[in-house]
Design an enzyme around this catalytic site. Structure first.
Site, PDB file in Angstrom:
ATOM      1  N   LEU A 144       0.591  -1.126   0.022  1.00  0.00           N
ATOM      2  CA  LEU A 144       0.196  -0.001   0.100  1.00  0.00           C
ATOM      3  C   LEU A 144       1.032   1.271   0.070  1.00  0.00           C
ATOM      4  O   LEU A 144       1.841   1.345   0.536  1.00  0.00           O
ATOM      5  CB  LEU A 144      -0.907  -0.129   1.136  1.00  0.00           C
ATOM      6  N   HIS A 170      -3.757   4.407  -1.971  1.00  0.00           N
ATOM      7  CA  HIS A 170      -4.471   3.313  -1.123  1.00  0.00           C
ATOM      8  C   HIS A 170      -5.113   3.901   0.109  1.00  0.00           C
ATOM      9  O   HIS A 170      -6.494   3.856   0.697  1.00  0.00           O
ATOM     10  CB  HIS A 170      -3.934   2.193  -0.840  1.00  0.00           C
ATOM     11  N   GLN A 198      -7.328 -11.929 -12.256  1.00  0.00           N
ATOM     12  CA  GLN A 198      -7.102 -11.013 -13.195  1.00  0.00           C
ATOM     13  C   GLN A 198      -5.747 -10.507 -13.680  1.00  0.00           C
ATOM     14  O   GLN A 198      -5.529  -9.445 -14.561  1.00  0.00           O
ATOM     15  CB  GLN A 198      -7.375  -9.476 -12.409  1.00  0.00           C
ATOM     16  N   ASP A 254      -7.553   3.938 -11.481  1.00  0.00           N
ATOM     17  CA  ASP A 254      -7.915   3.056 -12.586  1.00  0.00           C
ATOM     18  C   ASP A 254      -9.437   3.318 -13.124  1.00  0.00           C
ATOM     19  O   ASP A 254     -10.361   2.784 -12.666  1.00  0.00           O
ATOM     20  CB  ASP A 254      -7.812   1.708 -11.588  1.00  0.00           C
ATOM     21  N   GLN A 257     -11.598   0.790 -14.559  1.00  0.00           N
ATOM     22  CA  GLN A 257     -11.971  -0.325 -13.507  1.00  0.00           C
ATOM     23  C   GLN A 257     -13.174   0.306 -12.700  1.00  0.00           C
ATOM     24  O   GLN A 257     -14.256  -0.341 -12.743  1.00  0.00           O
ATOM     25  CB  GLN A 257     -10.933  -0.526 -12.652  1.00  0.00           C
ATOM     26  N   MET A 261       0.968   7.441  -8.049  1.00  0.00           N
ATOM     27  CA  MET A 261       1.324   6.441  -7.108  1.00  0.00           C
ATOM     28  C   MET A 261       0.868   5.179  -7.546  1.00  0.00           C
ATOM     29  O   MET A 261      -0.494   4.938  -8.058  1.00  0.00           O
ATOM     30  CB  MET A 261       0.916   6.660  -5.724  1.00  0.00           C
ATOM     31  N   SER A 282       1.411   0.500  -7.011  1.00  0.00           N
ATOM     32  CA  SER A 282       2.456  -0.637  -6.377  1.00  0.00           C
ATOM     33  C   SER A 282       3.430  -0.899  -7.406  1.00  0.00           C
ATOM     34  O   SER A 282       4.666  -1.488  -6.800  1.00  0.00           O
ATOM     35  CB  SER A 282       1.709  -1.598  -5.903  1.00  0.00           C
TER      36      SER A 282
HETATM   37  P1  AMP Z   1      -4.380  -1.840  -6.339  1.00  0.00           P
HETATM   38  O1  AMP Z   1      -4.014  -2.220  -4.946  1.00  0.00           O
HETATM   39  O2  AMP Z   1      -3.517  -1.538  -7.541  1.00  0.00           O
HETATM   40  O3  AMP Z   1      -5.385  -2.763  -7.124  1.00  0.00           O
HETATM   41  O4  AMP Z   1      -5.628  -0.599  -5.876  1.00  0.00           O
HETATM   42  C1  AMP Z   1      -6.287  -0.609  -5.210  1.00  0.00           C
HETATM   43  C2  AMP Z   1      -7.156   0.317  -5.417  1.00  0.00           C
HETATM   44  O5  AMP Z   1      -6.394   1.650  -4.936  1.00  0.00           O
HETATM   45  C3  AMP Z   1      -8.003   0.840  -6.694  1.00  0.00           C
HETATM   46  O6  AMP Z   1      -9.310   1.272  -6.465  1.00  0.00           O
HETATM   47  C4  AMP Z   1      -7.146   1.756  -7.116  1.00  0.00           C
HETATM   48  O7  AMP Z   1      -7.705   2.685  -8.338  1.00  0.00           O
HETATM   49  C5  AMP Z   1      -6.649   2.521  -6.027  1.00  0.00           C
HETATM   50  N1  AMP Z   1      -5.282   3.321  -6.193  1.00  0.00           N
HETATM   51  C6  AMP Z   1      -4.191   2.805  -6.620  1.00  0.00           C
HETATM   52  N2  AMP Z   1      -3.394   3.647  -7.006  1.00  0.00           N
HETATM   53  C7  AMP Z   1      -3.816   4.862  -6.563  1.00  0.00           C
HETATM   54  C8  AMP Z   1      -3.576   6.229  -6.442  1.00  0.00           C
HETATM   55  N3  AMP Z   1      -2.521   6.708  -7.140  1.00  0.00           N
HETATM   56  N4  AMP Z   1      -4.555   7.356  -6.284  1.00  0.00           N
HETATM   57  C9  AMP Z   1      -5.821   7.019  -5.979  1.00  0.00           C
HETATM   58  N5  AMP Z   1      -6.210   5.641  -5.899  1.00  0.00           N
HETATM   59  C10 AMP Z   1      -5.298   4.733  -6.222  1.00  0.00           C
END
Ligand code: AMP
Length: 280
Positions: free
Chosen positions: A32, A36, A60, A149, A152, A183, A185
């Protein structure tokens, strides 16, 4: 509290519902960052209790994608989530959500056929299936997703509407590094040179936004502007740059209604995405 079993998570949810509490859910794949955590804080504002899931969802990922090397740090994640006001972290093993014989998927159609869906066949089938599972197990009233995303969250909103899921889908703005990189991961995969080249994504979107604000409405001109900026970064290769309708994700030739410029770029071997809303 950290829970690994779906039944235990459901029992927690049952108790919250019995107490009349509104449950917020933040689905993540872990490792995270501040993006997140911004979702977790927003969920805290919209719900009485907040759960987050940390689950690298195998369905996925394509066969040649980074499922096995996706970064993981459950201990760090749990500490960050607790600070952000999350009561429960659901971190199941894959077999908890996909037991032997699992056979039922949620398959988005047209919205999943464009942008990232075109390059990643089956990706949004995996996303919708796991999000639907997480909604059902958590009994959440509200779920928060990031606009990073964009496709998504658009597909999830449509799934919720089409399947009458009774979940309030909230989207949160993209959180960026001080230099503009969204940002992610996956940024951890970037070498120092690639990290510099990765700035091409937000720079390209900045150029598009400035031209749009100056009155440019031709999508082809804006796309070629973005491609030009990305072309200056040595390790960057465009997967797609598109300007689409903000709700339907259909390609636009001229921007005459709310639109999004969405892009996916391979920086070295790392696929990064970013987007910017274009609203007059
Ligand atoms: P992930 O762990 O990449 O599947 O992301 C989990 C959630 O965090 C998803 O709803 C992403 O859109 C959101 N997320 C990831 N990166 C960002 C970011 N830089 N800014 C805002 N939300 C994010």
């Amino acid at each position: 509290m950290i829970l690994g079993e779906a039944k235990a998570f459901r029992a927690w949810a049952d108790e919250q519902v019995a107490r009349g509490r509104r449950i917020g859910l933040v689905p993540t794949m872990g490792y995270l960052h501040e993006g997140h955590l911004s979702l977790a804080r927003l969920a805290r504002e919209r719900a009485d209790v907040v759960a987050a899931s940390v689950f690298v969802n195998p369905t996925q990922f394509g066969p040649k994608e980074d499922f096995s090397r996706y970064p993981r740090d459950l201990e760090g994640d749990v500490a960050k989530l607790a600070k952000a006001g999350v009561e429960v972290v659901f971190a199941p093993a894959p077999g908890e959500l996909y037991p032997p014989g699992f056979d039922t998927y949620v398959v988005p159609e047209r919205l999943a056929s464009v942008l990232c869906g075109a390059s990643r066949p089956g990706h949004f089938r995996g996303v919708c299936t796991v999000v639907h599972l997480l909604f059902r197990v958590s009994r959440c009233h509200v779920a928060v997703f990031g606009e990073k995303d964009y496709q998504q969250v658009t597909i999830i909103r449509r799934m919720v509407r089409d399947l009458w899921l009774d979940v309030d889908v909230v989207s949160a703005p993209i959180v960026r590094e001080p230099d503009g990189l969204a940002m992610s991961s996956r940024n951890v995969y970037l070498s120092p040179d690639e990290r510099k080249d990765a700035l091409a994504l937000s720079r390209a979107l900045g150029a598009v936004e400035r031209a749009f604000c100056a009155g440019e409405r031709e999508a082809a001109k804006l796309v070629s502007l973005a491609r030009g900026v990305i072309g200056e970064a040595r390790s960057a290769r465009v997967d797609y740059v598109e300007i689409v309708d903000a709700d339907e994700l259909t390609p636009l030739a001229r921007i005459e209604r709310p639109a999004v410029c969405a892009l996916a770029v391979l920086v070295g071997k790392t696929r990064l995405i970013d987007n910017r809303k274009l609203v007059a």
